[in-house]
Scaffold this motif. Sequence first.
Motif, PDB file in Angstrom:
ATOM      1  N   LEU A 104     -15.142   6.214  -3.293  1.00 42.47           N
ATOM      2  CA  LEU A 104     -14.289   5.767  -2.197  1.00 42.47           C
ATOM      3  C   LEU A 104     -12.822   5.734  -2.615  1.00 42.47           C
ATOM      4  CD1 LEU A 104     -14.139   4.780   0.699  1.00 42.47           C
ATOM      5  CD2 LEU A 104     -14.462   2.443  -0.137  1.00 42.47           C
ATOM      6  N   GLU A 105     -12.562   5.324  -3.842  1.00 32.14           N
ATOM      7  CA  GLU A 105     -11.171   5.285  -4.309  1.00 32.14           C
ATOM      8  C   GLU A 105     -10.560   6.686  -4.330  1.00 32.14           C
ATOM      9  OE1 GLU A 105      -8.405   3.944  -8.123  1.00 32.14           O
ATOM     10  OE2 GLU A 105     -10.496   3.267  -8.014  1.00 32.14           O
ATOM     11  N   VAL A 106     -11.324   7.669  -4.791  1.00 37.15           N
ATOM     12  CA  VAL A 106     -10.828   9.050  -4.799  1.00 37.15           C
ATOM     13  C   VAL A 106     -10.529   9.519  -3.372  1.00 37.15           C
ATOM     14  CG1 VAL A 106     -11.398  11.454  -5.323  1.00 37.15           C
ATOM     15  CG2 VAL A 106     -12.004   9.653  -6.945  1.00 37.15           C
ATOM     16  N   LEU A 107     -11.439   9.228  -2.461  1.00 41.22           N
ATOM     17  CA  LEU A 107     -11.256   9.639  -1.068  1.00 41.22           C
ATOM     18  C   LEU A 107     -10.068   8.934  -0.428  1.00 41.22           C
ATOM     19  CD1 LEU A 107     -14.997   9.664   0.070  1.00 41.22           C
ATOM     20  CD2 LEU A 107     -13.504  11.669  -0.124  1.00 41.22           C
ATOM     21  N   MET A 108      -9.905   7.648  -0.726  1.00 40.52           N
ATOM     22  CA  MET A 108      -8.814   6.887  -0.114  1.00 40.52           C
ATOM     23  C   MET A 108      -7.460   7.281  -0.687  1.00 40.52           C
ATOM     24  SD  MET A 108     -10.338   3.101   0.715  1.00 40.52           S
ATOM     25  CE  MET A 108      -9.096   2.820   1.993  1.00 40.52           C
ATOM     26  N   ARG A 113      -2.934  -1.210  -2.894  1.00 42.46           N
ATOM     27  CA  ARG A 113      -3.721  -1.382  -1.662  1.00 42.46           C
ATOM     28  C   ARG A 113      -3.829  -0.032  -0.959  1.00 42.46           C
ATOM     29  NH1 ARG A 113      -2.650  -2.979   3.837  1.00 42.46           N
ATOM     30  NH2 ARG A 113      -4.124  -4.562   4.619  1.00 42.46           N
ATOM     31  N   LEU A 114      -5.064   0.396  -0.707  1.00 45.68           N
ATOM     32  CA  LEU A 114      -5.315   1.650  -0.006  1.00 45.68           C
ATOM     33  C   LEU A 114      -5.934   1.341   1.348  1.00 45.68           C
ATOM     34  CD1 LEU A 114      -6.930   3.562  -3.013  1.00 45.68           C
ATOM     35  CD2 LEU A 114      -4.557   3.690  -2.263  1.00 45.68           C
ATOM     36  N   GLN A 115      -5.569   2.135   2.369  1.00 47.19           N
ATOM     37  CA  GLN A 115      -6.079   1.827   3.703  1.00 47.19           C
ATOM     38  C   GLN A 115      -6.290   3.086   4.511  1.00 47.19           C
ATOM     39  OE1 GLN A 115      -3.889  -1.195   5.806  1.00 47.19           O
ATOM     40  NE2 GLN A 115      -5.177  -1.088   7.637  1.00 47.19           N
ATOM     41  N   CYS A 116      -7.387   3.113   5.251  1.00 44.41           N
ATOM     42  CA  CYS A 116      -7.673   4.131   6.251  1.00 44.41           C
ATOM     43  C   CYS A 116      -8.231   3.410   7.473  1.00 44.41           C
ATOM     44  CB  CYS A 116      -8.677   5.151   5.718  1.00 44.41           C
ATOM     45  SG  CYS A 116      -9.322   6.283   6.984  1.00 44.41           S
ATOM     46  N   LEU A 159      -6.981  -2.856  -4.830  1.00 44.69           N
ATOM     47  CA  LEU A 159      -7.218  -2.496  -6.225  1.00 44.69           C
ATOM     48  C   LEU A 159      -6.927  -3.648  -7.175  1.00 44.69           C
ATOM     49  CD1 LEU A 159      -5.621   1.052  -6.117  1.00 44.69           C
ATOM     50  CD2 LEU A 159      -8.034   0.494  -6.037  1.00 44.69           C
ATOM     51  N   GLN A 160      -6.190  -4.641  -6.691  1.00 46.32           N
ATOM     52  CA  GLN A 160      -5.865  -5.780  -7.536  1.00 46.32           C
ATOM     53  C   GLN A 160      -7.032  -6.761  -7.604  1.00 46.32           C
ATOM     54  OE1 GLN A 160      -2.219  -7.814  -6.359  1.00 46.32           O
ATOM     55  NE2 GLN A 160      -1.542  -7.830  -8.480  1.00 46.32           N
ATOM     56  N   THR A 161      -7.623  -7.040  -6.445  1.00 49.90           N
ATOM     57  CA  THR A 161      -8.750  -7.993  -6.401  1.00 49.90           C
ATOM     58  C   THR A 161     -10.101  -7.292  -6.504  1.00 49.90           C
ATOM     59  OG1 THR A 161      -8.830  -7.909  -3.970  1.00 49.90           O
ATOM     60  CG2 THR A 161      -7.401  -9.578  -4.979  1.00 49.90           C
ATOM     61  N   LYS A 162     -10.065  -5.945  -6.527  1.00 50.92           N
ATOM     62  CA  LYS A 162     -11.288  -5.138  -6.623  1.00 50.92           C
ATOM     63  C   LYS A 162     -12.246  -5.442  -5.477  1.00 50.92           C
ATOM     64  CE  LYS A 162     -10.206  -3.058 -10.473  1.00 50.92           C
ATOM     65  NZ  LYS A 162      -9.931  -1.599 -10.472  1.00 50.92           N
ATOM     66  N   GLY A 172       0.773  -1.235   0.000  1.00 53.21           N
ATOM     67  CA  GLY A 172       0.000   0.000   0.000  1.00 53.21           C
ATOM     68  C   GLY A 172       0.800   1.278   0.000  1.00 53.21           C
ATOM     69  N   TYR A 173       2.106   1.205  -0.165  1.00 53.37           N
ATOM     70  CA  TYR A 173       2.931   2.418  -0.202  1.00 53.37           C
ATOM     71  C   TYR A 173       2.793   3.103  -1.560  1.00 53.37           C
ATOM     72  CZ  TYR A 173       5.119   0.759   4.105  1.00 53.37           C
ATOM     73  OH  TYR A 173       5.340   0.344   5.399  1.00 53.37           O
ATOM     74  N   ASP A 174       2.444   4.389  -1.540  1.00 48.73           N
ATOM     75  CA  ASP A 174       2.212   5.115  -2.782  1.00 48.73           C
ATOM     76  C   ASP A 174       3.317   6.118  -3.099  1.00 48.73           C
ATOM     77  OD1 ASP A 174       1.640   6.957  -0.814  1.00 48.73           O
ATOM     78  OD2 ASP A 174      -0.257   7.629  -1.683  1.00 48.73           O
TER      79      ASP A 174
END
Length: 223
Positions: free
Chosen positions: A158-162, A126-129, A136-139, A71-73
């Motif tokens: 949700l993707e935009v927010l995350m 992978r996005l996390q809060c 994002l890989q397994t949707k 999840g590191y961007d």
Amino acid sequence: MFHVLLIEDDLDLAETVIDYLSLENIECDHASNGVMGLQLSQENEYDVLLLDLNLPRMDGLTVCEKLRKQGYDIPILMLTARDQISDKITGFNTGTDDYLVKPFDLDELVVRIRALARRRSGQVQRLQCDDLIMDLQTKTVSRQGQLLKLSPTSWQLLEVLMRAYPEVVTKQKLETAIWGDMPPDSDSLKVHMFHLRKAVDAPFDKSLIHTIPSHGFALRNET
């Protein structure tokens, strides 16, 4: 001042890069192998990762892949002597944001760093809060280990927010992400945000989606 990490086993090249970046007011940490580089990437906040492809102990592609899956961007600039298009495609598929072929001009390196540092990578998988996880890989989206059912529009919101977490996302940016330059009537976003909150927050004790008055919406890990 930007803060970057250079993962490079050529110590002469690393010293040259570090010295030059310091003249450009860019602070540079250094790791001489992939395992050390991965650990520093996980323990510290960097604006850009400068990653050599051929590294001892763990190669650059593996380092990149592990960071993206965790999840590191952080934006990743791959440094390599390989100039084949197939090598570049492999790097991009693994999660690299940009490529620079050795030997490279140090002025160009600085330009690339500054361009990448202004954004977060879109290659993260992978996005996390808090306990909310979007893969994002397994949707899939889950919270507290429970899979959440989202409509396609709720997923996009949700993707935009995350991706922006914990920053505020304006109403206009959310509308543009869903409908482009032709948003529907003014209540449409409100309705979709209601359904998103119902799926993400309603079944749980703590709300993660917050309305920021006069600004927009944000994911916040707050009680």
